[in-house]
Write an enzyme that holds these catalytic residues in place. Structure first.
Site, PDB file in Angstrom:
ATOM      1  N   GLU A 166       9.700   2.282  10.533  1.00  0.00           N
ATOM      2  CA  GLU A 166      10.917   3.389  10.473  1.00  0.00           C
ATOM      3  C   GLU A 166       9.805   4.593  10.491  1.00  0.00           C
ATOM      4  O   GLU A 166       9.111   5.067   9.710  1.00  0.00           O
ATOM      5  CB  GLU A 166      11.390   3.265   8.960  1.00  0.00           C
ATOM      6  CG  GLU A 166      12.755   2.321   8.964  1.00  0.00           C
ATOM      7  CD  GLU A 166      13.539   2.426   9.927  1.00  0.00           C
ATOM      8  OE1 GLU A 166      14.077   3.675  10.473  1.00  0.00           O
ATOM      9  OE2 GLU A 166      14.181   1.486  10.403  1.00  0.00           O
ATOM     10  N   LYS A 197       0.728  -1.332   0.048  1.00  0.00           N
ATOM     11  CA  LYS A 197       0.030  -0.012  -0.105  1.00  0.00           C
ATOM     12  C   LYS A 197       0.614   1.274   0.073  1.00  0.00           C
ATOM     13  O   LYS A 197       1.417   1.676   0.985  1.00  0.00           O
ATOM     14  CB  LYS A 197      -1.029   0.128   1.199  1.00  0.00           C
ATOM     15  CG  LYS A 197      -1.911   1.112   1.132  1.00  0.00           C
ATOM     16  CD  LYS A 197      -2.402   1.902   2.289  1.00  0.00           C
ATOM     17  CE  LYS A 197      -1.668   3.032   2.774  1.00  0.00           C
ATOM     18  NZ  LYS A 197      -1.945   4.301   1.806  1.00  0.00           N
ATOM     19  N   CYS A 241      12.980  12.318   6.235  1.00  0.00           N
ATOM     20  CA  CYS A 241      13.114  11.722   7.779  1.00  0.00           C
ATOM     21  C   CYS A 241      14.629  12.005   8.213  1.00  0.00           C
ATOM     22  O   CYS A 241      14.713  12.125   9.644  1.00  0.00           O
ATOM     23  CB  CYS A 241      12.519  10.532   7.901  1.00  0.00           C
ATOM     24  SG  CYS A 241      13.775   9.253   6.769  1.00  0.00           S
ATOM     25  N   GLU A 295       9.032  17.117  15.005  1.00  0.00           N
ATOM     26  CA  GLU A 295       9.304  17.052  13.233  1.00  0.00           C
ATOM     27  C   GLU A 295       8.363  18.126  12.473  1.00  0.00           C
ATOM     28  O   GLU A 295       7.281  18.008  12.699  1.00  0.00           O
ATOM     29  CB  GLU A 295       9.058  15.761  12.831  1.00  0.00           C
ATOM     30  CG  GLU A 295       9.474  15.446  11.452  1.00  0.00           C
ATOM     31  CD  GLU A 295       9.570  13.877  10.997  1.00  0.00           C
ATOM     32  OE1 GLU A 295       8.453  13.493  11.167  1.00  0.00           O
ATOM     33  OE2 GLU A 295      10.425  13.533  10.486  1.00  0.00           O
TER      34      GLU A 295
HETATM   35  P1  NAP Z   1       1.960   8.822   7.651  1.00  0.00           P
HETATM   36  O1  NAP Z   1       0.745   9.611   7.481  1.00  0.00           O
HETATM   37  O2  NAP Z   1       2.208   8.019   8.721  1.00  0.00           O
HETATM   38  O3  NAP Z   1       1.569   7.707   6.314  1.00  0.00           O
HETATM   39  C1  NAP Z   1       2.394   6.522   6.164  1.00  0.00           C
HETATM   40  C2  NAP Z   1       1.755   5.563   5.300  1.00  0.00           C
HETATM   41  O4  NAP Z   1       0.834   4.937   6.483  1.00  0.00           O
HETATM   42  C3  NAP Z   1       0.817   6.079   4.397  1.00  0.00           C
HETATM   43  O5  NAP Z   1       0.893   5.049   3.351  1.00  0.00           O
HETATM   44  C4  NAP Z   1      -0.407   6.136   5.028  1.00  0.00           C
HETATM   45  O6  NAP Z   1      -1.554   6.053   4.128  1.00  0.00           O
HETATM   46  C5  NAP Z   1      -0.390   5.015   5.821  1.00  0.00           C
HETATM   47  N1  NAP Z   1      -1.445   5.067   6.895  1.00  0.00           N
HETATM   48  C6  NAP Z   1      -1.915   6.168   7.495  1.00  0.00           C
HETATM   49  N2  NAP Z   1      -2.781   5.987   8.593  1.00  0.00           N
HETATM   50  C7  NAP Z   1      -2.617   4.619   8.722  1.00  0.00           C
HETATM   51  C8  NAP Z   1      -3.352   3.525   9.618  1.00  0.00           C
HETATM   52  N3  NAP Z   1      -4.212   3.951  10.545  1.00  0.00           N
HETATM   53  N4  NAP Z   1      -2.956   2.124   9.391  1.00  0.00           N
HETATM   54  C9  NAP Z   1      -2.233   1.783   8.364  1.00  0.00           C
HETATM   55  N5  NAP Z   1      -1.725   2.648   7.532  1.00  0.00           N
HETATM   56  C10 NAP Z   1      -1.671   4.126   7.749  1.00  0.00           C
HETATM   57  O7  NAP Z   1       3.282   9.393   7.126  1.00  0.00           O
HETATM   58  P2  NAP Z   1       3.540  10.384   5.732  1.00  0.00           P
HETATM   59  O8  NAP Z   1       2.981  11.801   6.126  1.00  0.00           O
HETATM   60  O9  NAP Z   1       3.148   9.546   4.709  1.00  0.00           O
HETATM   61  O10 NAP Z   1       5.386  10.468   5.908  1.00  0.00           O
HETATM   62  C11 NAP Z   1       5.807  11.425   6.609  1.00  0.00           C
HETATM   63  C12 NAP Z   1       6.495  10.606   7.663  1.00  0.00           C
HETATM   64  O11 NAP Z   1       7.241   9.575   7.227  1.00  0.00           O
HETATM   65  C13 NAP Z   1       7.373  11.472   8.526  1.00  0.00           C
HETATM   66  O12 NAP Z   1       7.278  11.527   9.871  1.00  0.00           O
HETATM   67  C14 NAP Z   1       8.854  10.999   8.166  1.00  0.00           C
HETATM   68  O13 NAP Z   1       9.942  11.410   9.331  1.00  0.00           O
HETATM   69  C15 NAP Z   1       8.479   9.841   8.064  1.00  0.00           C
HETATM   70  N6  NAP Z   1       9.661   8.881   7.296  1.00  0.00           N
HETATM   71  C16 NAP Z   1      10.590   7.997   7.870  1.00  0.00           C
HETATM   72  C17 NAP Z   1      11.268   7.437   7.308  1.00  0.00           C
HETATM   73  C18 NAP Z   1      12.289   6.425   7.927  1.00  0.00           C
HETATM   74  O14 NAP Z   1      13.108   5.850   7.313  1.00  0.00           O
HETATM   75  N7  NAP Z   1      12.560   6.836   9.137  1.00  0.00           N
HETATM   76  C19 NAP Z   1      11.593   7.783   5.768  1.00  0.00           C
HETATM   77  C20 NAP Z   1      10.569   8.706   5.266  1.00  0.00           C
HETATM   78  C21 NAP Z   1       9.675   9.223   5.883  1.00  0.00           C
HETATM   79  P3  NAP Z   1      -2.138   7.517   3.550  1.00  0.00           P
HETATM   80  O15 NAP Z   1      -1.223   8.425   3.186  1.00  0.00           O
HETATM   81  O16 NAP Z   1      -2.585   7.071   1.999  1.00  0.00           O
HETATM   82  O17 NAP Z   1      -3.242   7.970   4.268  1.00  0.00           O
END
Ligand code: NAP
Length: 478
Positions: free
Chosen positions: A247, A172, A281, A379
């Site tokens: 992550e 997904k 990140c 963040e």
């Molecule tokens: P996010 O809102 O947590 O979403 C990440 C993924 O999880 C998306 O595919 C999202 O789907 C899905 N998701 C959301 N709610 C969910 C639920 N209740 N159950 C299962 N899946 C769910 O994060 P984002 O805004 O996309 O990304 C930004 C974050 O990612 C930042 O905090 C960044 O630091 C972190 N990040 C970390 C790394 C690392 O390797 N440490 C690398 C890159 C990014 P939808 O978006 O389709 O709703």
């Protein structure tokens, strides 16, 4: 408008609903319409993955090598086209987007090699006559949930090892960036991946992601995204006995000491804080600077910031693309306002207009901050960095560790003594010396500590810790 379906059991779905994928550099540009899946689609995808596991888990290393190697070649051959798609849907400037696509290609090549390198151990037993074999087997059906900020590299670094070690996948991608995900899955189909081994279900995380995490037949979940979502997923997986790897976020410190080479430090901070619009990140979002260099550093950094070209991601001249969407832009502006209200001095951080309507924001630097301000604790995930002024190295190290996160940490210094001490004592999964906190190799471990990561590391030879399970066999030759 072209429509793109989900991929379940080797078939592309054709029914709706669909939603538009909007270009953040030009809100009038719709990249395509992508299927919005639901819990029923996830159930079908999980069933297909479960069926396919019976044969894929027993496929030869050569079969897996051939598919992954071919996929890597196809990605590299189509780098320009894929980079344009990535830049269009995510807003990453075309040069950086090309780099990300190439990296995805290299990841597939690397894991093609890992499929044939997979080895076990044979050791003598402590009991007479017996031998012990330690082998690795695939985990089963793996759910992969990815964020929008690296729309091809992160799916690549989860899908490639999952397949290399014989798992089947329900994938997904983030709702904001389904385009690269769709092309990647198509490339794997074209590379000869058997039906059902990789399934794509696009749609909102609260529906599709949630259904993957809760599916009884999913054996393991690898997630990259925010701390809040990651923690919820980890709890749900542990409750249901699933293997899990998350992550998550960062608030990565970059320490700049008096003896740093000023040019090197400014270049590292410009790249680390602002490239990819700060939406990494591993972004260098907390700059911790000692007294003796502070004023020269701020002057040089702000001068360089003023020259950064903010613009359309497909413009070759652009250095900073748009913020990904309105929600993220609002979040960035709110953090800048809160930092100012708490006493920080703000450079930049203004909405800018370009010929096309988009989410353009000039890079922001907040000086005169303290470690307890929100800008240094939470963040932002945008082109926003802060500076904390400190008297000495010891205070810099203490503040570098004064955070709930522990993903990446950097130091700019020419002192072997301080660099050596920092490498050992900073609480982070990755340490960068005279280099941005972001920007990593594809063939070595990636991940952090504290609130940034949970579970085994990703990438490189460490990926097998998550994507395989160990079997210990005792053999008595009789
Ligand atoms: P996010 O809102 O947590 O979403 C990440 C993924 O999880 C998306 O595919 C999202 O789907 C899905 N998701 C959301 N709610 C969910 C639920 N209740 N159950 C299962 N899946 C769910 O994060 P984002 O805004 O996309 O990304 C930004 C974050 O990612 C930042 O905090 C960044 O630091 C972190 N990040 C970390 C790394 C690392 O390797 N440490 C690398 C890159 C990014 P939808 O978006 O389709 O709703």
């Amino acid at each position: 408008m072209q429509r793109y379906g989900n991929y379940i059991g080797g078939e592309w779905t054709t029914g709706g609903p669909y939603q538009p994928n909007i270009n953040p550099s030009d809100l009038n540009d719709v990249v395509g319409e992508y299927a919005v899946g639901d819990a029923a689609a996830v159930a079908a995808a999980v069933a297909a993955a479960r069926d396919a596991f019976a044969t894929w888990s027993l496929s030869t290393p050569q079969q897996r090598f051939d598919v992954l190697d071919a996929a890597g070649s196809r990605i590299l051959a189509r780098r320009d086209e894929l980079a344009r798609l990535l830049a269009r849907e995510e807003g990453k400037p075309i040069g950086e987007a090309t780099g990300e696509v190439v990296r995805a290609g290299h990841i597939f090549k690397f894991f093609a090699g890992e499929a044939v390198r997979a080895a076990g151990e044979v050791v003598p037993s402590v009991r007479p006559g017996m031998t012990v074999e330690i082998t690795r087997e695939p985990v089963g059906v793996v759910g992969l949930i990815t964020p929008w900020n690296f729309p091809i590299a992160i799916p690549a670094w989860k899908i490639a090892p999952a397949l290399a070690f014989g798992n089947t996948v329900v994938f997904k991608p983030a709702d904001l960036t389904p385009g690269c995900a769709w092309e990647l899955v198509k490339i794997l189909e074209d590379s000869g991946l058997p039906k059902g081994v990789l399934n794509l279900v696009m749609g909102p995380g609260s529906v599709v992601g949630d259904a993957i995490v809760k599916a009884r037949e999913v054996d393991a979940v690898s997630f990259t995204g925010s701390v809040a979502t990651g923690r919820r997923i980890a709890v749900a997986c542990v409750e249901n006995g699933k293997k899990v790897q998350t992550e998550m976020g960062g608030k990565n410190p970059m320490v700049v000491l008096d003896d740093a080479d000023l040019e090197t430090a400014v270049a590292a901070c410009i790249n680390g804080a602002y490239f990819s619009t700060g939406q990494r990140c591993t972004a260098s979002s907390r700059l911790i600077v000692t007294d003796g260099i502070h004023d020269r550093f701020v002057a040089a950094l702000t001068e360089r910031m003023a020259g950064l070209r903010v613009g359309h991601a497909l413009d070759e001249e652009t250095e900073i693309g748009p913020v990904v969407d309105q929600r993220q832009l609002d979040q960035d502006l709110e953090y800048i306002a809160v930092a100012a209200a708490e006493g920080g001095k703000v450079y930049g951080g203004e909405r800018v207009q370009r010929p096309t309507p988009g989410f353009y924001l000039s890079p922001a630097l907040v000086t005169e901050t303290t470690s307890d301000m929100r800008i240094n604790r939470e963040e932002v995930f945008g082109p926003v960095a802060s500076i904390i002024r400190v008297p000495d190295y010891e205070t810099a190290l203490a503040l570098a560790n004064d955070t709930e996160f522990g993903l990446s940490a950097g130091i700019c210094s020419t002192s072997l003594k301080y660099v050596s001490h920092f490498k050992r004592h900073v609480q982070a999964g990755m340490v960068m010396v005279n280099a941005p906190t972001a920007g990593v190799d594809y063939h070595v471990a990636f991940g952090g500590r504290k609130a940034s990561s949970y579970g085994p590391r990703e990438q490189g030879s460490y990926a097998k810790e998550f994507y395989t399970t160990v079997k210990t066999t005792y053999v008595n030759p009789g």
